[in-house]
Scaffold this motif. Structure first.
Motif, mmCIF file in Angstrom:
data_model
loop_
_atom_site.group_PDB
_atom_site.id
_atom_site.type_symbol
_atom_site.label_atom_id
_atom_site.label_comp_id
_atom_site.label_asym_id
_atom_site.label_seq_id
_atom_site.Cartn_x
_atom_site.Cartn_y
_atom_site.Cartn_z
ATOM 1 N N GLY A 185 0.914 -0.996 0.565
ATOM 2 C CA GLY A 185 0.189 0.114 -0.346
ATOM 3 C C GLY A 185 0.603 0.678 -0.674
ATOM 4 N N SER A 186 1.469 0.777 0.559
ATOM 5 C CA SER A 186 3.011 2.389 0.921
ATOM 6 C C SER A 186 3.269 2.586 -0.277
ATOM 7 C CB SER A 186 4.195 2.483 1.681
ATOM 8 O OG SER A 186 4.685 1.136 1.676
ATOM 9 N N ILE A 187 3.829 1.305 -1.235
ATOM 10 C CA ILE A 187 4.465 2.026 -2.076
ATOM 11 C C ILE A 187 3.608 2.093 -3.351
ATOM 12 C CG2 ILE A 187 5.266 0.627 -4.854
ATOM 13 C CD1 ILE A 187 6.694 -1.487 -2.874
ATOM 14 N N LEU A 188 2.078 1.812 -3.446
ATOM 15 C CA LEU A 188 0.770 1.654 -4.439
ATOM 16 C C LEU A 188 0.372 3.542 -4.755
ATOM 17 C CD1 LEU A 188 -0.982 -1.168 -4.374
ATOM 18 C CD2 LEU A 188 -0.139 0.401 -6.070
ATOM 19 N N VAL A 189 0.484 3.860 -3.259
ATOM 20 C CA VAL A 189 -0.040 4.945 -2.387
ATOM 21 C C VAL A 189 1.369 5.956 -3.102
ATOM 22 C CG1 VAL A 189 -2.016 4.691 -1.470
ATOM 23 C CG2 VAL A 189 0.326 5.094 -0.615
ATOM 24 N N GLY A 190 2.632 5.927 -3.561
ATOM 25 C CA GLY A 190 3.560 6.358 -3.487
ATOM 26 C C GLY A 190 4.070 8.002 -2.007
ATOM 27 N N ALA A 191 3.547 6.677 -0.736
ATOM 28 C CA ALA A 191 3.693 7.367 0.719
ATOM 29 C C ALA A 191 5.834 6.767 0.653
ATOM 30 C CB ALA A 191 3.252 6.811 1.160
ATOM 31 N N ALA A 192 6.071 5.644 0.240
ATOM 32 C CA ALA A 192 7.617 5.521 0.395
ATOM 33 C C ALA A 192 7.817 4.041 -1.123
ATOM 34 C CB ALA A 192 7.424 3.912 1.410
ATOM 35 N N THR A 193 9.202 4.549 -1.294
ATOM 36 C CA THR A 193 9.823 3.420 -2.528
ATOM 37 C C THR A 193 10.926 1.967 -1.941
ATOM 38 O OG1 THR A 193 11.926 4.432 -1.569
ATOM 39 C CG2 THR A 193 11.087 5.894 -3.552
ATOM 40 N N PRO A 194 10.436 1.734 -2.994
ATOM 41 C CA PRO A 194 10.256 -0.115 -3.077
ATOM 42 C C PRO A 194 11.074 -0.117 -1.787
ATOM 43 C CG PRO A 194 9.709 0.078 -4.907
ATOM 44 C CD PRO A 194 10.209 1.627 -4.467
ATOM 45 N N THR A 195 12.554 0.646 -1.192
ATOM 46 C CA THR A 195 13.317 0.615 -0.115
ATOM 47 C C THR A 195 12.924 1.339 0.715
ATOM 48 O OG1 THR A 195 15.226 0.733 -1.825
ATOM 49 C CG2 THR A 195 15.874 1.153 0.237
ATOM 50 N N GLU A 196 12.137 2.118 0.852
ATOM 51 C CA GLU A 196 11.093 2.464 2.248
ATOM 52 C C GLU A 196 10.920 1.681 2.537
ATOM 53 O OE1 GLU A 196 11.709 6.966 1.440
ATOM 54 O OE2 GLU A 196 10.486 6.199 1.051
ATOM 55 N N ALA A 197 9.751 0.526 1.586
ATOM 56 C CA ALA A 197 9.122 -0.113 1.932
ATOM 57 C C ALA A 197 9.240 -1.371 2.733
ATOM 58 C CB ALA A 197 8.056 -0.208 1.038
ATOM 59 N N ALA A 198 10.124 -2.064 2.101
ATOM 60 C CA ALA A 198 11.073 -2.847 2.497
ATOM 61 C C ALA A 198 11.787 -2.905 3.928
ATOM 62 C CB ALA A 198 12.715 -3.420 1.785
ATOM 63 N N GLY A 199 11.562 -1.703 4.660
ATOM 64 C CA GLY A 199 12.000 -1.556 5.790
ATOM 65 C C GLY A 199 11.099 -2.006 6.301
ATOM 66 N N VAL A 200 9.989 -0.428 6.420
ATOM 67 C CA VAL A 200 8.770 -0.133 6.979
ATOM 68 C C VAL A 200 9.024 -2.783 7.507
ATOM 69 C CG1 VAL A 200 6.722 -0.465 6.813
ATOM 70 C CG2 VAL A 200 7.982 1.595 6.838
ATOM 71 N N GLY A 201 8.341 -3.579 6.170
ATOM 72 C CA GLY A 201 7.753 -5.282 5.708
ATOM 73 C C GLY A 201 8.882 -5.184 7.236
ATOM 74 N N ALA A 202 10.123 -5.163 6.786
ATOM 75 C CA ALA A 202 11.167 -6.129 7.455
ATOM 76 C C ALA A 202 11.072 -5.142 9.685
ATOM 77 C CB ALA A 202 13.035 -5.567 8.033
ATOM 78 N N LEU A 203 10.690 -4.000 9.510
ATOM 79 C CA LEU A 203 10.014 -3.690 11.670
ATOM 80 C C LEU A 203 9.176 -4.614 11.266
ATOM 81 C CD1 LEU A 203 10.553 -1.810 13.975
ATOM 82 C CD2 LEU A 203 9.706 -0.463 12.460
ATOM 83 N N GLY A 204 8.335 -4.092 10.919
ATOM 84 C CA GLY A 204 6.647 -4.821 11.154
ATOM 85 C C GLY A 204 6.975 -6.312 11.385
ATOM 86 N N ALA A 205 8.033 -6.998 10.293
ATOM 87 C CA ALA A 205 7.971 -9.016 10.688
ATOM 88 C C ALA A 205 8.752 -8.587 12.064
ATOM 89 C CB ALA A 205 8.644 -9.264 9.623
ATOM 90 N N ALA A 206 9.701 -8.154 12.211
ATOM 91 C CA ALA A 206 10.305 -7.963 13.461
ATOM 92 C C ALA A 206 8.943 -8.044 15.010
ATOM 93 C CB ALA A 206 11.673 -6.761 13.998
ATOM 94 N N VAL A 207 8.388 -7.300 14.576
ATOM 95 C CA VAL A 207 7.349 -6.883 15.407
ATOM 96 C C VAL A 207 6.284 -8.078 16.021
ATOM 97 C CG1 VAL A 207 5.355 -5.083 16.253
ATOM 98 C CG2 VAL A 207 7.473 -4.549 15.565
ATOM 99 N N MET A 208 5.798 -8.418 14.663
ATOM 100 C CA MET A 208 4.962 -10.151 14.808
ATOM 101 C C MET A 208 5.428 -11.266 15.457
ATOM 102 S SD MET A 208 3.302 -9.000 10.790
ATOM 103 C CE MET A 208 2.618 -10.606 10.601
ATOM 104 N N ALA A 209 6.737 -11.270 15.201
ATOM 105 C CA ALA A 209 8.128 -11.478 15.860
ATOM 106 C C ALA A 209 8.089 -11.948 17.113
ATOM 107 C CB ALA A 209 9.423 -12.130 14.808
ATOM 108 N N ALA A 210 8.244 -10.483 17.441
ATOM 109 C CA ALA A 210 8.876 -10.191 18.603
ATOM 110 C C ALA A 210 6.973 -10.554 19.557
ATOM 111 C CB ALA A 210 8.884 -9.144 19.568
ATOM 112 N N ILE A 211 5.946 -10.180 19.053
ATOM 113 C CA ILE A 211 4.837 -10.889 19.886
ATOM 114 C C ILE A 211 4.003 -12.056 19.843
ATOM 115 C CG2 ILE A 211 2.751 -10.778 19.661
ATOM 116 C CD1 ILE A 211 3.018 -8.195 18.155
ATOM 117 N N LYS A 212 4.801 -12.715 18.544
ATOM 118 C CA LYS A 212 4.594 -14.282 19.143
ATOM 119 C C LYS A 212 5.810 -14.951 20.064
ATOM 120 C CE LYS A 212 3.392 -16.923 15.600
ATOM 121 N NZ LYS A 212 2.405 -16.607 16.511
#
Length: 457
Positions: free
Chosen positions: A257-284
């Protein structure tokens, strides 16, 4: 005549060396330097041409776009280690499994979600092979149907964004587009970005998923004994379904979504995705020191492999161009009847055949830089060409003898499942991928209309 054939001999030699099992990166660079030495000794290669090598390698390593590669790899490995895929697969299997072909449907749908959240083919195939294959075989599924579905679904990570393959392909085609402009002596404000390929791949990727589902439905109703219902599975509660489904879907929507709406480049979105995955792993509770060490080592290993191949491919393409190999191919294409259509068809055939013996990374870094500028200079749309190549490269994971999905599943499949059954199982899915490739060739707008719409063109 022998001198003129040196660039072709160079390409044949690298294929032979790779088939012998030598490391890809060092094979590319070593073969290129060997032929450069032969060319210099014969007086048919300008040694000063190699002076561009340091700046080219520096530009490759410092490319901001390629920073997305380790970040997407990190995101995928985190999701794999956090066991989110296992929970999602279990819920989907229980939800659909009581219907004919239901387990096959669940594997395809979960594979689609994993492709959109991890993009790592090996992790998807191994995870589903360990979890789904024993269940499918126990419930009476034909081994070829079960193994073919798991292998093919794992390859969706190649075409459904965010895909590491699309990141690499987008960067390579962007350089090829710039080279085509230089060759034509023109400059166009139109550019190609990884985000364009991500957006352009959405429709073809979802259509391919629909083709997989239609095939599974055909098998389930035409040959029900090959995909019977699992009547012993209990339907899961809505709470458990949402608990397994919401985290990966939220991550997918955030990244894409961040890429589609132009809010982030793929590189920036990848950073957000890595952070989100880390948060999900921490919650579990899956983010301990030991687990993070595993994640870091796996990410480092894949990233080093990709960048070393990039370096070797840069050396190879520079020497190939120094021998005039690109001019030789351009002259060959120019003499073909049918012009750009025939040229594109031949390139697609060559890429498909090379997929039997080479990995998608090798083809992306060796073949695309050679043929990409030529096809783009002939007027081919860069987004359409990128999606066509991505779909074509997807078949390389399924085509024997070196299809990596076949190797991944063979490594985790029980001894009762034969290699021949795995090969038979993937054959229909290879045909479906080629059908999608033909549909895209006939209707290029399948790949180009959504990027144009997002851009407001």
């Amino acid at each position: 005549m022998l001198i003129e054939l040196l660039p072709l001999l160079m390409f044949v030699m690298i294929c032979v060396v790779l088939m012998l099992g030598y490391p890809v990166a060092f094979s590319l660079a070593g073969t290129a330097m060997l032929f450069a030495g032969i060319g210099i000794s014969l007086g048919h290669f300008d040694a000063s041409f190699l002076s561009a090598l340091p700046s080219r390698l520096y530009g490759t390593i410092t490319n901001v776009t390629l920073v997305a590669v380790p970040l997407f790899v990190l995101m995928g490995v985190l999701l794999e280690k956090s066991r989110i895929a296992e929970e999602l697969l279990g819920n989907m299997a229980a939800l659909f499994g009581r219907r004919r072909g239901g387990l096959g449907f669940s594997v395809i749908l979960v594979g689609m979600l994993l492709a959109a959240s991890t993009g790592i083919v090996g992790a998807t195939v191994v995870t589903m092979g360990l979890m789904s294959l024993p269940t499918m075989l126990k419930r009476g599924y034909d081994p070829s149907v079960a193994t073919g579905t798991i292998c093919a679904t794992g390859t969706l990570g190649q075409i459904i964004p965010p895909s590491i393959a699309l990141v690499l392909l987008g960067d390579t085609l962007s350089s090829a587009y710039q080279q085509a402009q230089l060759d034509l002596g023109v400059f166009s404000p139109k550019t190609l970005s990884v985000g364009d390929l991500f957006i352009g791949a959405l429709v073809p990727g979802l259509m391919l998923v629909c083709l997989y589902l239609l095939y599974m439905a055909f098998v389930a109703f035409a040959q029900p004994e090959r995909a019977p219902p699992a009547t012993d599975l209990e339907a899961p509660s809505m709470a458990s379904i949402l608990k397994g489904l919401l985290p990966p879907v939220a991550l997918i929507l955030t990244v894409l979504g961040s890429i589609l709406v132009g809010a982030a480049t793929p590189t920036e979105a990848a950073g957000v995705g890595a952070l989100g995955a880390a948060v999900m792993a921490a919650i579990k509770g899956q983010l301990g020191v030991g687990r993070m060490g595993e994640v870091a080592r796996e990410t480092l290993k894949v990233t080093c492999m990709v960048f070393m191949i990039l370096v070797g491919a840069a050396v190879f393409s520079l020497v190939f161009r120094g021998f005039g190999g690109d001019d030789l191919i351009q002259e060959f294409f120019a003499e073909l009847p049918g012009g750009v259509i025939t040229a594109t068809f031949i390139v697609m055939i060559v890429i498909f055949l090379l997929g039997f013996i080479l990995d998608f990374i090798e083809i992306t870094f060796v073949v695309v830089p050679i043929v990409g500028p030529i096809l783009l200079a002939m007027g081919v749309d860069p987004i359409w060409l990128g999606i066509m190549i991505a779909l074509n490269l997807q078949t390389s994971f399924l085509t024997p003898p070196f299809g990596f999905s076949l190797f991944y599943l063979r490594g985790v499949a029980p001894p009762s499942v034969t290699t021949a059954e795995i090969y038979r199982g993937v054959a229909p899915y290879i045909a479906l991928q080629l059908l999608m490739l033909a549909l895209l060739a006939c209707w290029p707008s399948l790949a180009t209309w959504l990027p144009a719409f997002v851009r407001g063109q």
